[in-house]
Structure formats: structure tokens, C-alpha cells
Design a protein around this motif. Structure first.
Motif, PDB file in Angstrom:
ATOM      1  N   LEU A   1      -7.182  -5.976  12.326  1.00  0.00           N
ATOM      2  CA  LEU A   1      -8.039  -6.685  11.375  1.00  0.00           C
ATOM      3  C   LEU A   1      -7.479  -6.725   9.954  1.00  0.00           C
ATOM      4  N   GLY A   2      -6.295  -6.179   9.756  1.00  0.00           N
ATOM      5  CA  GLY A   2      -5.643  -6.294   8.462  1.00  0.00           C
ATOM      6  C   GLY A   2      -6.159  -5.366   7.377  1.00  0.00           C
ATOM      7  N   PHE A   3      -6.654  -4.189   7.768  1.00  0.00           N
ATOM      8  CA  PHE A   3      -7.078  -3.218   6.758  1.00  0.00           C
ATOM      9  C   PHE A   3      -5.847  -2.558   6.139  1.00  0.00           C
ATOM     10  N   ASP A   4      -6.015  -2.082   4.910  1.00  0.00           N
ATOM     11  CA  ASP A   4      -4.906  -1.420   4.218  1.00  0.00           C
ATOM     12  C   ASP A   4      -4.722   0.017   4.692  1.00  0.00           C
ATOM     13  N   TYR A   5      -5.831   0.679   5.024  1.00  0.00           N
ATOM     14  CA  TYR A   5      -5.782   2.074   5.460  1.00  0.00           C
ATOM     15  C   TYR A   5      -6.792   2.315   6.572  1.00  0.00           C
ATOM     16  N   PHE A   6      -6.524   3.336   7.387  1.00  0.00           N
ATOM     17  CA  PHE A   6      -7.548   3.885   8.274  1.00  0.00           C
ATOM     18  C   PHE A   6      -7.762   5.334   7.870  1.00  0.00           C
ATOM     19  N   ALA A   7      -8.977   5.815   8.050  1.00  0.00           N
ATOM     20  CA  ALA A   7      -9.329   7.164   7.598  1.00  0.00           C
ATOM     21  C   ALA A   7     -10.422   7.712   8.501  1.00  0.00           C
ATOM     22  N   SER A   8     -10.797   8.981   8.296  1.00  0.00           N
ATOM     23  CA  SER A   8     -11.866   9.589   9.080  1.00  0.00           C
ATOM     24  C   SER A   8     -12.781  10.427   8.203  1.00  0.00           C
ATOM     25  N   ALA A   9     -14.073  10.308   8.478  1.00  0.00           N
ATOM     26  CA  ALA A   9     -15.068  11.117   7.773  1.00  0.00           C
ATOM     27  C   ALA A   9     -15.207  12.514   8.379  1.00  0.00           C
ATOM     28  N   LEU A  10     -14.497  12.781   9.464  1.00  0.00           N
ATOM     29  CA  LEU A  10     -14.591  14.080  10.135  1.00  0.00           C
ATOM     30  C   LEU A  10     -14.247  15.247   9.218  1.00  0.00           C
TER      31      LEU A  10
ATOM     32  N   MET B   1       0.820  -1.199   0.000  1.00  0.00           N
ATOM     33  CA  MET B   1       0.000   0.000   0.000  1.00  0.00           C
ATOM     34  C   MET B   1       0.864   1.263   0.000  1.00  0.00           C
ATOM     35  N   ILE B   2       0.258   2.376  -0.351  1.00  0.00           N
ATOM     36  CA  ILE B   2       0.979   3.636  -0.470  1.00  0.00           C
ATOM     37  C   ILE B   2       1.033   4.341   0.879  1.00  0.00           C
ATOM     38  N   ASP B   3       2.214   4.691   1.319  1.00  0.00           N
ATOM     39  CA  ASP B   3       2.388   5.470   2.538  1.00  0.00           C
ATOM     40  C   ASP B   3       2.210   6.940   2.175  1.00  0.00           C
ATOM     41  N   VAL B   4       1.414   7.662   2.954  1.00  0.00           N
ATOM     42  CA  VAL B   4       1.145   9.062   2.667  1.00  0.00           C
ATOM     43  C   VAL B   4       2.430   9.869   2.560  1.00  0.00           C
ATOM     44  N   HIS B   5       3.496   9.425   3.253  1.00  0.00           N
ATOM     45  CA  HIS B   5       4.758  10.161   3.202  1.00  0.00           C
ATOM     46  C   HIS B   5       5.428  10.059   1.830  1.00  0.00           C
TER      47      HIS B   5
ATOM     48  N   LEU C   1      -5.080   7.373   5.530  1.00  0.00           N
ATOM     49  CA  LEU C   1      -5.581   7.893   4.265  1.00  0.00           C
ATOM     50  C   LEU C   1      -5.989   9.344   4.457  1.00  0.00           C
ATOM     51  N   PRO C   2      -5.246  10.298   3.891  1.00  0.00           N
ATOM     52  CA  PRO C   2      -5.572  11.717   4.060  1.00  0.00           C
ATOM     53  C   PRO C   2      -6.846  12.075   3.308  1.00  0.00           C
ATOM     54  N   SER C   3      -7.475  13.176   3.698  1.00  0.00           N
ATOM     55  CA  SER C   3      -8.709  13.572   3.017  1.00  0.00           C
ATOM     56  C   SER C   3      -9.087  14.998   3.375  1.00  0.00           C
ATOM     57  N   ASP C   4      -9.972  15.540   2.580  1.00  0.00           N
ATOM     58  CA  ASP C   4     -10.691  16.768   2.917  1.00  0.00           C
ATOM     59  C   ASP C   4     -12.015  16.661   2.177  1.00  0.00           C
ATOM     60  N   PHE C   5     -12.904  15.837   2.720  1.00  0.00           N
ATOM     61  CA  PHE C   5     -14.103  15.434   1.992  1.00  0.00           C
ATOM     62  C   PHE C   5     -15.091  16.568   1.752  1.00  0.00           C
ATOM     63  N   LYS C   6     -14.939  17.692   2.468  1.00  0.00           N
ATOM     64  CA  LYS C   6     -15.856  18.799   2.211  1.00  0.00           C
ATOM     65  C   LYS C   6     -15.544  19.515   0.900  1.00  0.00           C
TER      66      LYS C   6
ATOM     67  N   LEU D   1     -10.689   1.131   6.755  1.00  0.00           N
ATOM     68  CA  LEU D   1     -11.477   1.234   7.971  1.00  0.00           C
ATOM     69  C   LEU D   1     -11.716   2.729   8.201  1.00  0.00           C
ATOM     70  N   LEU D   2     -12.956   3.143   8.018  1.00  0.00           N
ATOM     71  CA  LEU D   2     -13.317   4.559   8.039  1.00  0.00           C
ATOM     72  C   LEU D   2     -13.964   4.936   9.358  1.00  0.00           C
ATOM     73  N   HIS D   3     -13.298   5.792  10.125  1.00  0.00           N
ATOM     74  CA  HIS D   3     -13.935   6.316  11.327  1.00  0.00           C
ATOM     75  C   HIS D   3     -15.055   7.260  10.914  1.00  0.00           C
ATOM     76  N   SER D   4     -16.239   7.033  11.478  1.00  0.00           N
ATOM     77  CA  SER D   4     -17.361   7.928  11.225  1.00  0.00           C
ATOM     78  C   SER D   4     -17.997   8.303  12.547  1.00  0.00           C
ATOM     79  N   CYS D   5     -18.216   9.596  12.747  1.00  0.00           N
ATOM     80  CA  CYS D   5     -18.802  10.074  13.994  1.00  0.00           C
ATOM     81  C   CYS D   5     -20.322  10.047  13.949  1.00  0.00           C
ATOM     82  N   CYS D   6     -20.883   9.980  12.730  1.00  0.00           N
ATOM     83  CA  CYS D   6     -22.336  10.014  12.574  1.00  0.00           C
ATOM     84  C   CYS D   6     -22.685   9.717  11.118  1.00  0.00           C
ATOM     85  N   ALA D   7     -23.935   9.404  10.881  1.00  0.00           N
ATOM     86  CA  ALA D   7     -24.379   9.108   9.519  1.00  0.00           C
ATOM     87  C   ALA D   7     -24.183  10.287   8.556  1.00  0.00           C
ATOM     88  N   PRO D   8     -24.526  11.537   8.946  1.00  0.00           N
ATOM     89  CA  PRO D   8     -24.341  12.641   7.999  1.00  0.00           C
ATOM     90  C   PRO D   8     -22.916  12.748   7.456  1.00  0.00           C
TER      91      PRO D   8
END
Length: 258
Positions: A146-155, A1-5, A182-187, A40-47
């Protein structure tokens, strides 16, 4: 997998990082290598998970990890958990996706202990950073287990959250757990507005505060009323039974490796 660095290290250290473009570069590499990673995506809520899932499931297999001991009161935590499960179920049915759901233990006393001394910090300040770290550490540890390739957040879909700080914390956490963040800026790319529209389409409950008791009190949120409404909503609902088919399942390959 790709390391963000691999991508970060090529950037000017003084420039502000565009985490949305960083994610796009990583996705382009997955596609060039014909890879469909497990996230594996951390989510604080459905929205927060709405557009995030719509976007990520184009390129990856996603499991939502509901790890949110910051949410107060318990009845509100349970309401948001059920709404998250229902949204995943409805999203899968409407899109033919196979998003799974996994929940961390609810440990509010441990969360409050971690926030000790930060109770009076302003929203978006030091307390929020510690809270991001508290939750992302749990996601990273579970991703490794659990052997996921990445962890991320929907925050990062929320306009009320500082995506720069969330991503900085995620990158820091990956070093501790030897996990790939996994970096992001989903907004970005109209992502937040799309999440609002999807909440209307799927009739998703949108809460009025992040869940933190300290922030809620500063905002003047009537927590007693929230508790009454959540308790009434929860009557007769059991997401674990009703949506058992979306619960995360350990495949045979994972079992062999463990």
C-alpha cells in the motif's frame, strides 16, 4: 525515508540498544526535513494503541493494522476488533486526528500451524518470537503493497512483552520485505501508565490475556467464560458499518502508482 540501520550502524555492536531513543532520533530527522511519513501500525488491541497513537500522530499519519490471528476464541477476536475500531473513532473525534483502520484476514488455523512444536514454550519464549515474526511479516508486506513509509508495532507498550526481541524481529523482517521498520519502546517515558489512564478516559476494554490459546491455558484463563462474555458483547455490533468512515482509503496517488 530513514532506514533504521542508518542509526543502528553507528552504535557499539556490544551495547544494549535503547529503541526509544532510536525512535526519537528518527523523529528529529523527520522534523528537520519537514517530513510527515505514513506509518502502518500493527496493533493487537485498543489498549496498546492508546498512547502509541497519541504519541505518533504528533509526527506522522497513522493507519492501524489489526493483524491478530493469534487471538482465541473468534468471539474474543471480534470483540477486540470492534473495541479497536471504536477507540480510533473516539480518539479521532477528541483530538481532530484522522487515524484510519485496516484489518487482516482472521486465519487462526494458519497461526496454529505456524506455532506447531512450540505449544509448551513458556510465555515470552520461542513461541512469542515466532508469533511476533508471523504478525510483523504481514504488516511489512501490507505496508509495501500500500505504499506506506514505515511499518511499526504497538506491542512494545506492554510491560509483559520483550521490546528488545520485538524490535530485533522488526529489523529482521524489514530486510525480507524491503520495508522500513520503525523501532520503538512505547512503554518508556511513562507510556504504559498513560495507556492505562487513556483506557479509563475512553472506557476501553482491557483483556486479561494476550489472546494466545496456549498462554491462556497456562494462565488458567477460563476461555469458555471469555467466549460467553465476548459473544454477549458482540450482539448488535458491526464495527465495519458503524465506523466505516475510519476504514483505510487508497488515495489517488497510491492508485496511480499501483
Amino acid at each position: 525515508m530513514i532506514d533504521v540501520h542508518e542509526v543502528l550502524d553507528k552504535l557499539n555492536p556490544n551495547q544494549k540498544i535503547n529503541y526509544d531513543k532510536l525512535l526519537q532520533k528518527m523523529i528529529a530527522q523527520w522534523q528537520s526535513q519537514s517530513v510527515r511519513p505514513k506509518i502502518l501500525l500493527h496493533s493487537c488491541c485498543a489498549p496498546c494503541s492508546t498512547y502509541t497513537l497519541e504519541y505518533l500522530t504528533q509526527y506522522a499519519d497513522v493507519t492501524v493494522y489489526y493483524a491478530n490471528s493469534n487471538i482465541h476464541p473468534r468471539a474474543e477476536y471480534e470483540r477486540r476488533r470492534y473495541v479497536q475500531q471504536k477507540f480510533i473513532n473516539d480518539f479521532n473525534e477528541n483530538t481532530n486526528n484522522h487515524v484510519q483502520f485496516l484489518s487482516a484476514p482472521y486465519e487462526p488455523n494458519d497461526w496454529v500451524k505456524t506455532m506447531r512444536g512450540l505449544e509448551d514454550e513458556p510465555e515470552g519464549g520461542a513461541r512469542c518470537r515466532v508469533c511476533y515474526d508471523y504478525r510483523l511479516e504481514k504488516v511489512a508486506a501490507k505496508a509495501v503493497e500500500l505504499g506506506f513509509d514505515y511499518f511499526a508495532s504497538a506491542l512494545t507498550i506492554s510491560p509483559h512483552k520483550n521490546s528488545q526481541i520485538i524490535n530485533e524481529v522488526g529489523v529482521e523482517v524489514q530486510h525480507v520485505y524491503s520495508a522500513h521498520y520503525l523501532p520503538s519502546d512505547f512503554k518508556k517515558n511513562n507510556g504504559y501508565q498513560r495507556s492505562v489512564d487513556m483506557c479509563k478516559t475512553y472506557d476501553v476494554y482491557r483483556q486479561c490475556y494476550c489472546g494466545c490459546i496456549f498462554a491462556a491455558k497456562k494462565q488458567g484463563v477460563d476461555l469458555a467464560q471469555i467466549n460467553r462474555e465476548a459473544r454477549a458483547f458482540n450482539v448488535g455490533k458491526d464495527g465495519d458499518t458503524e465506523f466505516a468512515h475510519i476504514n483505510f482509503k487508497i488515495d489517488q496517488e497510491t492508485e496511480v502508482q499501483s
